[in-house]
Design an enzyme around this catalytic site. Structure first.
Site, PDB file in Angstrom:
ATOM      1  N   ASN A  87      43.503  40.629  37.757  1.00 37.44           N
ATOM      2  CA  ASN A  87      44.340  41.816  37.774  1.00 37.44           C
ATOM      3  C   ASN A  87      43.426  43.001  38.077  1.00 37.44           C
ATOM      4  OD1 ASN A  87      45.640  44.254  36.964  1.00 37.44           O
ATOM      5  ND2 ASN A  87      47.074  43.091  35.706  1.00 37.44           N
TER       6      ASN A  87
ATOM      7  N   GLU B 188      48.690  43.521  40.224  1.00 38.85           N
ATOM      8  CA  GLU B 188      48.721  44.977  40.077  1.00 38.85           C
ATOM      9  C   GLU B 188      48.022  45.669  41.243  1.00 38.85           C
ATOM     10  OE1 GLU B 188      49.205  47.577  36.393  1.00 38.85           O
ATOM     11  OE2 GLU B 188      47.951  45.940  35.660  1.00 38.85           O
TER      12      GLU B 188
ATOM     13  N   ASP C 181      48.456  37.262  35.660  1.00 38.39           N
ATOM     14  CA  ASP C 181      48.584  38.023  34.420  1.00 38.39           C
ATOM     15  C   ASP C 181      49.961  37.701  33.842  1.00 38.39           C
ATOM     16  OD1 ASP C 181      48.921  39.853  32.406  1.00 38.39           O
ATOM     17  OD2 ASP C 181      48.409  41.613  33.607  1.00 38.39           O
TER      18      ASP C 181
ATOM     19  N   ASN D 182      50.911  38.397  30.752  1.00 45.84           N
ATOM     20  CA  ASN D 182      51.296  39.362  29.722  1.00 45.84           C
ATOM     21  C   ASN D 182      51.826  38.673  28.468  1.00 45.84           C
ATOM     22  OD1 ASN D 182      50.690  42.127  30.271  1.00 45.84           O
ATOM     23  ND2 ASN D 182      52.136  42.069  31.984  1.00 45.84           N
TER      24      ASN D 182
ATOM     25  N   ASP E  83      45.559  36.608  30.772  1.00 43.26           N
ATOM     26  CA  ASP E  83      45.445  36.095  32.139  1.00 43.26           C
ATOM     27  C   ASP E  83      45.186  34.595  32.057  1.00 43.26           C
ATOM     28  OD1 ASP E  83      45.109  38.836  33.790  1.00 43.26           O
ATOM     29  OD2 ASP E  83      43.966  38.952  31.911  1.00 43.26           O
TER      30      ASP E  83
ATOM     31  N   ASP F  97      40.732  46.974  33.618  1.00 43.26           N
ATOM     32  CA  ASP F  97      40.657  46.606  32.203  1.00 43.26           C
ATOM     33  C   ASP F  97      40.784  45.103  31.988  1.00 43.26           C
ATOM     34  OD1 ASP F  97      43.279  46.834  33.078  1.00 43.26           O
ATOM     35  OD2 ASP F  97      43.900  48.261  31.538  1.00 43.26           O
ATOM     36  N   HIS F  98      40.945  44.353  33.067  1.00 47.14           N
ATOM     37  CA  HIS F  98      40.958  42.892  33.036  1.00 47.14           C
ATOM     38  C   HIS F  98      39.648  42.341  33.588  1.00 47.14           C
ATOM     39  CE1 HIS F  98      45.457  42.276  32.576  1.00 47.14           C
ATOM     40  NE2 HIS F  98      45.398  43.554  32.904  1.00 47.14           N
TER      41      HIS F  98
END
Length: 265
Positions: free
Chosen positions: A7, A34, A147, A149, A218, A247-248
């Protein structure tokens, strides 16, 4: 062959990070999420300069998924999930690459919960489960990467009691993920790292990465044919420590050219 999911949290704003990681890690196939860019703003030329072909499904400001390959032509088989014709969010793309089938996804966040966004997340999960039921028994390796989530268990989240009311950790969401695995899919990271705290996401604030206060959201799921060729599954934490980064962190699995054979006793 190395297959990864990442991501990127904005492909154009973090293009330098992505290109640096591609050169460093040399994955063969990558699912990106994303993108946060419409189709016409996908940085195709920069990615091709590194030797990768690409297909993508963009969306202005939000969402967006892509598949990159440096090991052969990408034969797109699907973009978008069936089951909700009015759904225009760019969250799923699928292709055959070098003898394997790859599905790349960005599952809805679902917050705030309860509410319409959470309801959409559960409907999307239902549609994903229905579609994956048609892929799990294929006579070819299948990888579903992205991802999701969702933190499947308490082991997948730092201080789980703080997340009980979050849409990523809701009982309905964890049950939906468990139902996917019950179809016959294997969670690659958890399969090779049972009992370990392994994270793929760290918030930008409060030194979350430095404190390893993360989440595992993920995932790469394997059907039986893919599982038989699995060699390794790891989180590549290096790019999470770079400047202006996502941030991943990427998740990378390595598969053998042929299924492993157990030695006879």
């Amino acid at each position: 062959m190395k297959i990864a999911t990442y991501n990127v949290n904005g492909i154009n704003g973090r293009l330098a990070v992505l290109l640096r990681w591609l050169e460093l890690a040399e994955p063969d196939v990558v699912c990106l999420q994303e993108l946060k860019a419409p189709d016409e703003r996908f940085p195709e030329s920069s990615i091709r300069e590194l030797g990768y072909d690409a297909i993508w499904l963009g969306q202005k400001s939000w969402n967006g998924v892509a598949i990159l390959s440096r090991v052969g032509e990408i034969h797109e088989t699907r973009r978008g999930l069936p089951g909700e014709q009015e759904d225009v969010q760019s969250r799923y793309i699928e292709a055959a690459v070098n003898g394997v089938l790859i599905g790349g996804l960005y599952l809805p966040n679902g917050n705030p919960r309860p509410g319409p966004k959470f309801d959409y997340k559960l409907r999307w999960f239902d549609r994903l489960r229905d579609h994956l039921s048609t892929l799990v028994s294929l006579d070819a390796p299948v990888f579903i990467a992205g991802d999701f989530n969702v933190m499947p268990t308490d082991l997948d989240v730092y201080v789980p009691e703080r997340w009980r009311d979050d849409a990523l950790f809701a009982p309905e969401v964890r049950e939906a993920y468990a139902q996917l695995l019950a179809q016959g899919w294997t969670d690659a990271l958890r399969h090779l790292h049972p009992g370990e705290r392994v994270y793929t996401f760290w918030k930008y604030w409060r030194n979350s990465f430095e404190r390893d206060a993360g989440l595992r959201i993920d995932h790469i799921l394997l059907n039986h044919k893919a599982k038989a060729r699995l060699v390794s599954a790891e989180v590549d934490r290096r790019p999470r420590g770079w400047e202006k980064t996502s941030d991943h962190a990427p998740v990378v699995v390595e598969i053998a050219d042929k299924p492993s054979r157990k030695r006879k006793a």
